[in-house]
Design a protein around this motif. Sequence first.
Motif, PDB file in Angstrom:
ATOM      1  N   UNK A   7       0.446  -1.272   0.401  1.00  0.00           N
ATOM      2  CA  UNK A   7       0.122  -0.289  -0.194  1.00  0.00           C
ATOM      3  C   UNK A   7       0.893   1.188   0.005  1.00  0.00           C
ATOM      4  N   UNK A   8       2.223   1.169   0.984  1.00  0.00           N
ATOM      5  CA  UNK A   8       2.647   2.425   0.775  1.00  0.00           C
ATOM      6  C   UNK A   8       3.193   2.651  -0.485  1.00  0.00           C
ATOM      7  N   UNK A   9       3.410   1.726  -0.813  1.00  0.00           N
ATOM      8  CA  UNK A   9       4.365   1.303  -2.996  1.00  0.00           C
ATOM      9  C   UNK A   9       3.465   2.469  -3.658  1.00  0.00           C
ATOM     10  N   UNK A  10       2.662   1.046  -3.567  1.00  0.00           N
ATOM     11  CA  UNK A  10       1.315   2.047  -4.301  1.00  0.00           C
ATOM     12  C   UNK A  10       0.681   3.345  -4.768  1.00  0.00           C
ATOM     13  N   UNK A  11       0.732   4.085  -2.471  1.00  0.00           N
ATOM     14  CA  UNK A  11       0.842   5.883  -2.382  1.00  0.00           C
ATOM     15  C   UNK A  11       1.960   6.188  -3.367  1.00  0.00           C
ATOM     16  N   UNK A  12       2.945   6.061  -2.701  1.00  0.00           N
ATOM     17  CA  UNK A  12       4.021   6.498  -3.228  1.00  0.00           C
ATOM     18  C   UNK A  12       4.245   6.691  -4.622  1.00  0.00           C
ATOM     19  N   UNK A  13       3.600   5.555  -5.073  1.00  0.00           N
ATOM     20  CA  UNK A  13       3.708   5.646  -6.834  1.00  0.00           C
ATOM     21  C   UNK A  13       2.689   6.910  -7.274  1.00  0.00           C
ATOM     22  N   UNK A  14       1.616   6.510  -7.484  1.00  0.00           N
ATOM     23  CA  UNK A  14       0.212   7.552  -7.221  1.00  0.00           C
ATOM     24  C   UNK A  14       0.694   9.042  -7.324  1.00  0.00           C
ATOM     25  N   UNK A  15       1.563   9.512  -6.427  1.00  0.00           N
ATOM     26  CA  UNK A  15       1.543  10.103  -6.259  1.00  0.00           C
ATOM     27  C   UNK A  15       2.590  10.983  -7.174  1.00  0.00           C
ATOM     28  N   UNK A  16       3.289   9.858  -7.666  1.00  0.00           N
ATOM     29  CA  UNK A  16       3.762  10.928  -8.668  1.00  0.00           C
ATOM     30  C   UNK A  16       3.592  10.226 -10.300  1.00  0.00           C
ATOM     31  N   UNK A  17       2.684   9.065 -10.818  1.00  0.00           N
ATOM     32  CA  UNK A  17       2.030   8.962 -11.698  1.00  0.00           C
ATOM     33  C   UNK A  17       0.899  10.025 -12.267  1.00  0.00           C
ATOM     34  N   UNK A  18       0.294   9.733 -10.947  1.00  0.00           N
ATOM     35  CA  UNK A  18      -1.966  10.135 -11.014  1.00  0.00           C
ATOM     36  C   UNK A  18      -1.412  11.882 -10.630  1.00  0.00           C
ATOM     37  N   UNK A  19      -0.229  12.196  -9.391  1.00  0.00           N
ATOM     38  CA  UNK A  19      -0.979  13.611  -8.862  1.00  0.00           C
ATOM     39  C   UNK A  19       0.447  14.992  -9.505  1.00  0.00           C
ATOM     40  N   UNK A  20       1.174  13.852 -10.528  1.00  0.00           N
ATOM     41  CA  UNK A  20       2.187  15.002 -11.230  1.00  0.00           C
ATOM     42  C   UNK A  20       2.883  15.383  -9.927  1.00  0.00           C
ATOM     43  N   UNK A  21       2.898  14.855  -9.127  1.00  0.00           N
ATOM     44  CA  UNK A  21       4.563  14.842  -8.567  1.00  0.00           C
ATOM     45  C   UNK A  21       5.746  14.856  -8.889  1.00  0.00           C
ATOM     46  N   UNK A  22       6.603  15.526  -8.685  1.00  0.00           N
ATOM     47  CA  UNK A  22       7.959  15.071  -8.721  1.00  0.00           C
ATOM     48  C   UNK A  22       8.494  13.404  -7.863  1.00  0.00           C
ATOM     49  N   UNK A  23       9.521  12.969  -8.693  1.00  0.00           N
ATOM     50  CA  UNK A  23       9.838  11.732  -7.986  1.00  0.00           C
ATOM     51  C   UNK A  23      11.088  12.167  -6.455  1.00  0.00           C
ATOM     52  N   UNK A  24      11.390  13.814  -6.706  1.00  0.00           N
ATOM     53  CA  UNK A  24      12.352  13.696  -5.963  1.00  0.00           C
ATOM     54  C   UNK A  24      12.123  14.575  -4.339  1.00  0.00           C
ATOM     55  N   UNK A  25      10.819  15.063  -5.152  1.00  0.00           N
ATOM     56  CA  UNK A  25       9.767  15.777  -3.917  1.00  0.00           C
ATOM     57  C   UNK A  25       9.512  14.532  -3.182  1.00  0.00           C
ATOM     58  N   UNK A  26       8.634  14.062  -3.857  1.00  0.00           N
ATOM     59  CA  UNK A  26       7.658  12.115  -3.252  1.00  0.00           C
ATOM     60  C   UNK A  26       8.935  11.963  -2.360  1.00  0.00           C
ATOM     61  N   UNK A  27      10.098  11.733  -3.059  1.00  0.00           N
ATOM     62  CA  UNK A  27      11.309  10.365  -2.597  1.00  0.00           C
ATOM     63  C   UNK A  27      11.458  11.412  -1.039  1.00  0.00           C
ATOM     64  N   UNK A  28      11.823  12.632  -1.659  1.00  0.00           N
ATOM     65  CA  UNK A  28      12.451  13.173   0.299  1.00  0.00           C
ATOM     66  C   UNK A  28      11.353  13.264   0.632  1.00  0.00           C
TER      67      UNK A  28
END
Length: 94
Positions: A7-28
């Motif tokens: 669930x954690x992984x999917x939510x993190x991925x969706x933040x990037x793929x569906x909400x358009x957030x940058x990988x660097x910001x989400x990862x941080x």
Amino acid sequence: MKRYDNSFKEQAVRLVTEQGKSVSIVAKDIGIHENTLYKWIDQYKTHKENAFPGSGNLRPEDEELRKLKKRVADLEMENELLKKVTAIFAKDRK
């Protein structure tokens, strides 16, 4: 090594793929390395709902491949055994 649930992984991925957030910001924000998030995104794009099967579990196609490889190995072993038995019986008939 820290483990993250599906669930954690999917939510993190969706933040990037569906909400358009940058990988660097989400990862941080979630405290992981960018490369880890890129790997999760790649897995998700490739396997969708089977991207993160969990520890000790295999994706259905990987499980099928594992079973087929085991079956091939079993059949090869049986074949070798039959060859040896045939050779033994051939000797006894002479």
